[in-house]
Design a protein around this motif. Structure first.
Motif, PDB file in Angstrom:
ATOM      1  N   SER A 198     -21.604 -14.023  20.773  1.00  0.00           N
ATOM      2  CA  SER A 198     -20.467 -13.354  20.138  1.00  0.00           C
ATOM      3  C   SER A 198     -20.869 -12.816  18.773  1.00  0.00           C
ATOM      4  CB  SER A 198     -19.280 -14.310  19.986  1.00  0.00           C
ATOM      5  OG  SER A 198     -18.748 -14.659  21.248  1.00  0.00           O
ATOM      6  N   LEU A 199     -20.391 -11.604  18.494  1.00  0.00           N
ATOM      7  CA  LEU A 199     -20.515 -11.029  17.158  1.00  0.00           C
ATOM      8  C   LEU A 199     -19.238 -11.345  16.386  1.00  0.00           C
ATOM      9  CD1 LEU A 199     -21.804  -7.456  18.114  1.00  0.00           C
ATOM     10  CD2 LEU A 199     -23.158  -9.520  17.694  1.00  0.00           C
ATOM     11  N   GLY A 200     -19.359 -11.584  15.105  1.00  0.00           N
ATOM     12  CA  GLY A 200     -18.182 -11.752  14.260  1.00  0.00           C
ATOM     13  C   GLY A 200     -17.620 -10.389  13.891  1.00  0.00           C
ATOM     14  N   ARG A 201     -16.328 -10.210  14.094  1.00  0.00           N
ATOM     15  CA  ARG A 201     -15.700  -8.949  13.696  1.00  0.00           C
ATOM     16  C   ARG A 201     -15.583  -8.900  12.171  1.00  0.00           C
ATOM     17  NH1 ARG A 201     -13.674  -6.114  17.920  1.00  0.00           N
ATOM     18  NH2 ARG A 201     -13.258  -7.236  19.873  1.00  0.00           N
ATOM     19  N   PRO A 202     -15.491  -7.679  11.585  1.00  0.00           N
ATOM     20  CA  PRO A 202     -15.421  -7.571  10.121  1.00  0.00           C
ATOM     21  C   PRO A 202     -14.254  -8.361   9.534  1.00  0.00           C
ATOM     22  CG  PRO A 202     -15.838  -5.424  11.101  1.00  0.00           C
ATOM     23  CD  PRO A 202     -15.542  -6.351  12.236  1.00  0.00           C
ATOM     24  N   HIS A 203     -14.521  -9.053   8.420  1.00  0.00           N
ATOM     25  CA  HIS A 203     -13.465  -9.773   7.710  1.00  0.00           C
ATOM     26  C   HIS A 203     -12.507  -8.774   7.045  1.00  0.00           C
ATOM     27  CE1 HIS A 203     -15.877 -13.780   7.150  1.00  0.00           C
ATOM     28  NE2 HIS A 203     -15.942 -13.326   8.384  1.00  0.00           N
ATOM     29  N   ALA A 204     -11.287  -9.241   6.817  1.00  0.00           N
ATOM     30  CA  ALA A 204     -10.309  -8.415   6.094  1.00  0.00           C
ATOM     31  C   ALA A 204     -10.815  -8.155   4.678  1.00  0.00           C
ATOM     32  CB  ALA A 204      -8.955  -9.128   6.063  1.00  0.00           C
ATOM     33  N   ARG A 205     -10.614  -6.926   4.202  1.00  0.00           N
ATOM     34  CA  ARG A 205     -11.090  -6.564   2.859  1.00  0.00           C
ATOM     35  C   ARG A 205     -10.035  -6.934   1.824  1.00  0.00           C
ATOM     36  NH1 ARG A 205     -14.283  -0.781   3.707  1.00  0.00           N
ATOM     37  NH2 ARG A 205     -15.819  -1.593   5.207  1.00  0.00           N
ATOM     38  N   VAL A 206     -10.182  -8.114   1.298  1.00  0.00           N
ATOM     39  CA  VAL A 206      -9.226  -8.642   0.337  1.00  0.00           C
ATOM     40  C   VAL A 206      -9.428  -7.981  -1.030  1.00  0.00           C
ATOM     41  CG1 VAL A 206      -9.010 -10.841   1.531  1.00  0.00           C
ATOM     42  CG2 VAL A 206     -10.808 -10.544  -0.161  1.00  0.00           C
ATOM     43  N   HIS A 207      -8.581  -8.366  -2.003  1.00  0.00           N
ATOM     44  CA  HIS A 207      -8.643  -7.793  -3.352  1.00  0.00           C
ATOM     45  C   HIS A 207     -10.038  -7.935  -3.928  1.00  0.00           C
ATOM     46  CE1 HIS A 207      -7.433  -6.580  -7.314  1.00  0.00           C
ATOM     47  NE2 HIS A 207      -7.762  -7.761  -7.839  1.00  0.00           N
TER      48      HIS A 207
END
Length: 331
Positions: A198-207
């Protein structure tokens, strides 16, 4: 074809385990059922679901490119009641296929089965020695392990400088501490000769995400983090590489991951450059203000006459704010 229907052969003359893919079907037919009889079921001979020493010559079924992949099988009516345990079949078959795969990889110096580590703490299913001196342990794990059980084995390997790579039986739950330790999770299907990860999907771009030290997590990444949303990918075993860090994704997947991360880093650089320009402009503005001469003080306001201020042109009352000019704006 299910993994638990597969059979590993044992050559009574050479005293070694064999797989149907190693030679042409005609060769195995000469050695198996109806031939010399020296190609027998590994599991029966070694006492799995049958008395040890049981000799069941094997038949070869399937054909290259056919609907059913070539495989060894018991002759009709000669398999143990209920067949062999699927976990046993998967484990032994996977162990030998991983060894054959490792031998085919460039940079591999030696491959051995069931080898103890130097301090005899752990025994690897497959021990691989790379030409650069790296030792790799390939583990075929058929059952669920506890976090503590897996962590103890992993850290024993790490303490002895051994890189451990774990291949799990499909549909078996794996300890999520594997991802916490920064290792990828691999599954292996014997019948399909495919590895899955499994590949990790991109993390949410936080502040202010662009200030995070590891920008790779904002693109596709492998291995994934423990709580990531996952994208599952399947890979033919022969397409996997093997290096000092363990199993290596094929080049097309590596490129996809790296392209995703490059786009993230380029966006982060644009944000950082914009932030730097703003900070530089603010600093230069402050420096100019500091260098500017002090303002000349205005003369004091004239005293207000007893009758109040009046415009020197029209003589009407004048607002104190206009005392310096002494006249209305339109006069």
């Amino acid at each position: 074809m299910q993994d638990d229907l597969l059979v590993v052969g044992f050559d009574l003359e050479t005293r070694r385990e064999v797989h149907v893919s190693e030679r042409e079907p005609e060769h195995w037919k000469r050695l198996g059922y109806g031939g010399a009889g020296q190609l027998v079921c590994f599991y029966c001979f070694h006492g799995f679901e049958a008395p040890a020493g049981t000799r069941v010559p094997l038949v070869t079924r399937g054909r290259l490119g056919g609907k059913v992949r070539r495989h060894f099988a018991h002759p009709p009516g000669q398999a143990p009641t209920g067949g062999h345990g699927p976990e046993t079949v998967w484990h032994i078959t996977t162990k030998h296929l991983l060894a054959a795969w490792a031998r085919s990889r460039p940079g591999v110096d030696r491959v051995r089965l069931e080898q103890w580590t130097e301090d005899h703490d752990r025994r690897a299913d497959v021990e691989v020695l790379l030409q650069d001196g790296t030792k790799v342990a390939l583990e075929a794990q058929r059952k669920l392990m506890t976090d503590d059980g897996w962590r103890a084995r992993h850290r024993d390997y790490a303490r002895q400088g051994v890189v451990d790579v774990w291949f799990w039986r499909p549909r078996v739950h794996f300890p999520h501490v594997v991802l916490d330790e920064g290792l990828p999770v691999w599954f292996y299907s014997v019948s399909k000769r495919e590895a899955a990860t499994s590949l990790g999907r991109p993390h949410a771009r936080v502040h202010r995400w662009w200030q995070v030290p590891d920008l790779a997590v904002f693109g596709l990444h492998h291995p994934p983090c423990a709580l990531d949303e996952l994208e599952r990918v399947t890979i033919p075993l022969g397409a996997l590489g093997l290096g000092p860090g363990g199993a290596v994704l094929p080049e097309d997947l590596q490129k996809r991951v790296l392209d995703s991360q490059r786009e993230t880093r380029e966006e982060a650089k644009r944000r950082k450059d914009s932030e730097a320009r703003y900070a530089r402009a603010a600093r230069e503005s402050q420096e100019r203000a500091a260098r500017a001469p002090a303002p000349v003080p205005l003369p004091p306001l004239p005293p207000v006459p007893a009758g109040g201020l009046r415009c020197e042109v029209c003589r009407r009352p004048l607002d104190p704010l206009l005392a310096r000019t002494r006249r209305h704006i339109l006069c």
